[in-house]
Design a protein around this motif. Structure first.
Motif, mmCIF file in Angstrom:
data_model
loop_
_atom_site.group_PDB
_atom_site.id
_atom_site.type_symbol
_atom_site.label_atom_id
_atom_site.label_comp_id
_atom_site.label_asym_id
_atom_site.label_seq_id
_atom_site.Cartn_x
_atom_site.Cartn_y
_atom_site.Cartn_z
ATOM 1 N N VAL A 39 0.836 -1.205 0.000
ATOM 2 C CA VAL A 39 0.000 0.000 0.000
ATOM 3 C C VAL A 39 0.870 1.255 0.000
ATOM 4 C CG1 VAL A 39 -1.645 1.349 1.364
ATOM 5 C CG2 VAL A 39 -1.994 -1.101 1.043
ATOM 6 N N PHE A 40 1.899 1.272 0.839
ATOM 7 C CA PHE A 40 2.789 2.447 0.899
ATOM 8 C C PHE A 40 3.433 2.699 -0.467
ATOM 9 C CE2 PHE A 40 3.741 1.740 5.691
ATOM 10 C CZ PHE A 40 2.467 2.168 6.013
ATOM 11 N N ASP A 41 3.890 1.643 -1.123
ATOM 12 C CA ASP A 41 4.508 1.788 -2.449
ATOM 13 C C ASP A 41 3.512 2.337 -3.472
ATOM 14 O OD1 ASP A 41 6.883 0.837 -1.430
ATOM 15 O OD2 ASP A 41 6.730 -1.144 -2.354
ATOM 16 N N ALA A 42 2.268 1.836 -3.441
ATOM 17 C CA ALA A 42 1.249 2.309 -4.384
ATOM 18 C C ALA A 42 0.890 3.771 -4.112
ATOM 19 C CB ALA A 42 0.002 1.434 -4.295
ATOM 20 N N GLN B 41 2.834 6.040 -2.762
ATOM 21 C CA GLN B 41 3.960 6.884 -3.164
ATOM 22 C C GLN B 41 4.068 6.968 -4.684
ATOM 23 O OE1 GLN B 41 7.581 6.233 -1.002
ATOM 24 N NE2 GLN B 41 8.834 7.151 -2.582
ATOM 25 N N GLU B 42 3.913 5.849 -5.371
ATOM 26 C CA GLU B 42 4.035 5.852 -6.837
ATOM 27 C C GLU B 42 2.905 6.648 -7.505
ATOM 28 O OE1 GLU B 42 4.305 2.584 -10.366
ATOM 29 O OE2 GLU B 42 5.437 2.183 -8.520
ATOM 30 N N SER B 43 1.724 6.670 -6.872
ATOM 31 C CA SER B 43 0.600 7.435 -7.432
ATOM 32 C C SER B 43 0.745 8.929 -7.163
ATOM 33 C CB SER B 43 -0.720 6.941 -6.855
ATOM 34 O OG SER B 43 -0.806 7.257 -5.477
ATOM 35 N N GLY B 44 1.674 9.300 -6.288
ATOM 36 C CA GLY B 44 1.907 10.706 -6.000
ATOM 37 C C GLY B 44 1.140 11.234 -4.798
ATOM 38 N N ILE B 45 0.285 10.418 -4.204
ATOM 39 C CA ILE B 45 -0.479 10.870 -3.038
ATOM 40 C C ILE B 45 0.458 11.141 -1.870
ATOM 41 C CG2 ILE B 45 -2.218 10.201 -1.341
ATOM 42 C CD1 ILE B 45 -3.611 8.673 -3.632
ATOM 43 N N LEU B 46 1.386 10.236 -1.614
ATOM 44 C CA LEU B 46 2.408 10.456 -0.590
ATOM 45 C C LEU B 46 3.687 10.926 -1.267
ATOM 46 C CD1 LEU B 46 2.188 7.369 1.811
ATOM 47 C CD2 LEU B 46 1.271 9.650 2.171
ATOM 48 N N ALA B 47 4.290 11.968 -0.715
ATOM 49 C CA ALA B 47 5.562 12.437 -1.255
ATOM 50 C C ALA B 47 6.659 11.413 -0.963
ATOM 51 C CB ALA B 47 5.922 13.788 -0.654
ATOM 52 N N ASP B 48 6.614 10.824 0.234
ATOM 53 C CA ASP B 48 7.628 9.862 0.653
ATOM 54 C C ASP B 48 7.026 9.018 1.765
ATOM 55 O OD1 ASP B 48 9.860 8.452 1.447
ATOM 56 O OD2 ASP B 48 10.930 10.188 2.241
ATOM 57 N N ASP B 49 7.011 7.689 1.607
ATOM 58 C CA ASP B 49 6.419 6.857 2.657
ATOM 59 C C ASP B 49 7.243 6.871 3.947
ATOM 60 O OD1 ASP B 49 8.483 5.262 1.729
ATOM 61 O OD2 ASP B 49 7.248 3.498 1.361
ATOM 62 N N GLY B 50 8.453 7.393 3.897
ATOM 63 C CA GLY B 50 9.264 7.560 5.096
ATOM 64 C C GLY B 50 8.754 8.676 5.999
ATOM 65 N N LYS B 51 7.847 9.511 5.483
ATOM 66 C CA LYS B 51 7.288 10.624 6.259
ATOM 67 C C LYS B 51 6.085 10.207 7.108
ATOM 68 C CE LYS B 51 9.759 13.998 4.347
ATOM 69 N NZ LYS B 51 10.537 14.976 5.013
ATOM 70 N N ILE B 52 5.653 8.945 6.987
ATOM 71 C CA ILE B 52 4.545 8.464 7.817
ATOM 72 C C ILE B 52 5.064 8.304 9.240
ATOM 73 C CG2 ILE B 52 2.941 6.549 8.228
ATOM 74 C CD1 ILE B 52 3.098 6.000 5.179
ATOM 75 N N TRP B 53 4.436 8.996 10.175
ATOM 76 C CA TRP B 53 4.933 8.966 11.552
ATOM 77 C C TRP B 53 4.105 8.064 12.451
ATOM 78 C CZ3 TRP B 53 1.481 10.837 15.121
ATOM 79 C CH2 TRP B 53 0.474 11.681 14.655
#
Length: 128
Positions: A88-91, A93-105
């Motif tokens: 889910v995180f990869d999808a 991020q690749e769709s552009g919704i998340l700038a970077d999945d590393g920013k999920i706190w």
């Protein structure tokens, strides 16, 4: 701001990459699911580039024919919850919704068998 997304269909975990003499690759089943999920997310969501956020994900799998309970039933078997989250995180991020999945706190994740009247899907809530 809160963004709610539902991805229809059976959740697919992110597998380990395969290594061959031609390089590293992911299995076709995962690549096909991810491509479909990215298209769906890009089409249904107009929000892009979310930075720091918390996320809640509920994975709903097809219920077994032997299950007689009415509501959702916790799923304690494979696939592993961390591999489902990675997909889910990869999808996202690749769709552009998340700038970077590393920013999920913060992340809250559940995994269930569907209630009698439910279809398999992934429910995502992103909060800033």
């Amino acid at each position: 701001m809160q963004l709610e997304i539902k991805i229809p269909g059976k959740p697919v975990p992110c597998p380990r990459p395969r290594v061959s003499d031609r390089g590293t690759y992911y299995p076709k089943k995962y690549k096909d699911w991810k491509k479909q999920a990215v298209k769906y997310l890009a089409f249904t969501c107009d929000v892009k580039g979310i930075e720091a956020c918390s996320i809640s994900i509920t994975f709903i799998f097809q219920r077994l024919k032997t299950q007689r309970q009415i509501g959702r039933i916790p799923k304690t078997t494979r696939p592993d919850i961390d591999n489902l989250c990675k997909a889910v995180f990869d999808a996202l991020q690749e769709s552009g919704i998340l700038a970077d999945d590393g920013k999920i706190w913060s992340a809250h994740v559940d995994k269930y068998y569907a209630a009698i009247d439910e279809q398999p899907r992934i429910e995502i809530t992103i909060s800033r």
